[in-house]
Design a protein around this motif. Structure first.
Motif, PDB file in Angstrom:
ATOM      1  N   ASP A  18      81.783  90.797  63.923  1.00  0.00           N
ATOM      2  CA  ASP A  18      82.404  91.211  62.662  1.00  0.00           C
ATOM      3  C   ASP A  18      81.323  90.918  61.532  1.00  0.00           C
ATOM      4  O   ASP A  18      81.693  91.718  60.465  1.00  0.00           O
ATOM      5  CB  ASP A  18      83.609  90.141  62.453  1.00  0.00           C
ATOM      6  CG  ASP A  18      84.901  90.786  63.314  1.00  0.00           C
ATOM      7  OD1 ASP A  18      84.716  91.657  63.944  1.00  0.00           O
ATOM      8  OD2 ASP A  18      85.976  90.141  62.924  1.00  0.00           O
ATOM      9  N   SER A  19      80.401  90.192  61.473  1.00  0.00           N
ATOM     10  CA  SER A  19      79.344  90.102  60.540  1.00  0.00           C
ATOM     11  C   SER A  19      78.247  89.419  61.165  1.00  0.00           C
ATOM     12  O   SER A  19      78.137  89.029  62.423  1.00  0.00           O
ATOM     13  CB  SER A  19      79.986  89.075  59.294  1.00  0.00           C
ATOM     14  OG  SER A  19      80.326  88.021  60.085  1.00  0.00           O
ATOM     15  N   ALA A  44      75.549  92.346  62.436  1.00  0.00           N
ATOM     16  CA  ALA A  44      76.740  92.952  62.539  1.00  0.00           C
ATOM     17  C   ALA A  44      76.925  94.314  63.342  1.00  0.00           C
ATOM     18  O   ALA A  44      76.001  95.120  63.251  1.00  0.00           O
ATOM     19  CB  ALA A  44      77.401  93.011  61.173  1.00  0.00           C
ATOM     20  N   ASP A  88      77.612  81.613  62.102  1.00  0.00           N
ATOM     21  CA  ASP A  88      76.801  81.693  60.735  1.00  0.00           C
ATOM     22  C   ASP A  88      75.913  80.687  60.419  1.00  0.00           C
ATOM     23  O   ASP A  88      75.555  79.648  61.125  1.00  0.00           O
ATOM     24  CB  ASP A  88      77.951  82.178  59.772  1.00  0.00           C
ATOM     25  CG  ASP A  88      78.794  81.106  59.318  1.00  0.00           C
ATOM     26  OD1 ASP A  88      78.387  79.867  59.535  1.00  0.00           O
ATOM     27  OD2 ASP A  88      79.857  81.286  58.730  1.00  0.00           O
TER      28      ASP A  88
END
Length: 222
Positions: free
Chosen positions: A120-121, A147, A177
């Motif tokens: 998603d990121s 991403a 992250d």
């Protein structure tokens, strides 16, 4: 390449529907016979009450309508089943992508499908783990951190380079992250449709030994 098409859905639906309709028809005939017998054998000096007779006629009419409704529903269900199966047949020979995390390795070491995963990121780290059907880890590696969509071309070997046993293998993607928080990921599988199966009422596309539901298809690749 051998393709196969298997469907017993329509026959199963038909058998169940026929049994249901036959039961209602038997009740319908019995009700009619009893009503006629009642009219033939009623006491002329004390005939059946008009209200009671009207009520029986209403029941007779309702039963008749129920049989007709069931027949129409059976026809609709059969048509829907056939339509869904026909849609699956249209995928034969095409490469599809579907939601899923498990693929099959054949006895000769052939891997029936490939994995993909979406982030998603952007991630700071991505760990890829492949486990066998018993949950034992057979291979680990690192993945792309950008991403978007990424592919994993696995050759069916473990971390030591040895060919794994035939069976089902599952990919787990762990993306973090910079703060160590988990990033949402979606795992997909991609392969060529070699057969269509609708035995249990759910249309499945077979990618070699790997099966995916028709409803899980997200992309027709070729």
């Amino acid at each position: 390449m051998t393709t196969a098409v298997t469907s017993t859905t329509s026959s199963t639906t038909s058998t169940t529907s026929t049994s249901s309709s036959s039961g209602l028809s038997a009740d319908y005939d019995t009700f009619l016979q009893l009503l006629c017998a009642q009219l033939e054998n009623q006491n002329p000096l004390d005939p059946t009450d008009a209200t009671q007779f009207t009520s029986q006629l209403v029941q007779y009419s309702n039963l008749e309508q129920q049989i007709a409704t069931n027949d129409k529903l059976d026809s609709v269900l059969s048509s829907l089943s056939t339509s869904t199966f026909s849609s699956g047949v249209g995928y034969l020979g095409h490469v599809v992508e579907a939601e899923g995390d498990s693929i099959t390795v054949q006895s000769d070491g052939t891997v029936d499908a490939t994995w993909g995963y979406d982030l998603d990121s952007a991630a700071s780290s991505v760990k890829l783990t492949i486990t066998d059907s018993s949950g034992e880890t057979v291979w680990t590696g690192t993945g792309d951190t950008a991403a978007g969509s990424h592919a994993l071309e696995w050759d069916g070997t473990d971390s030591d380079g040895d060919t794994v046993d035939a069976g089902t293998y599952t990919l787990k993607v762990t993306a973090l992250d910079s703060s160590g928080a988990a990033i949402d990921t979606t795992t997909t599988i991609k392969g060529t449709v070699t057969a269509v199966d609708s035995t249990d009422g759910t249309t499945l596309l077979e990618l070699g030994g790997t099966s995916v539901s028709l409803s899980d298809i997200t992309r027709l690749a070729a």
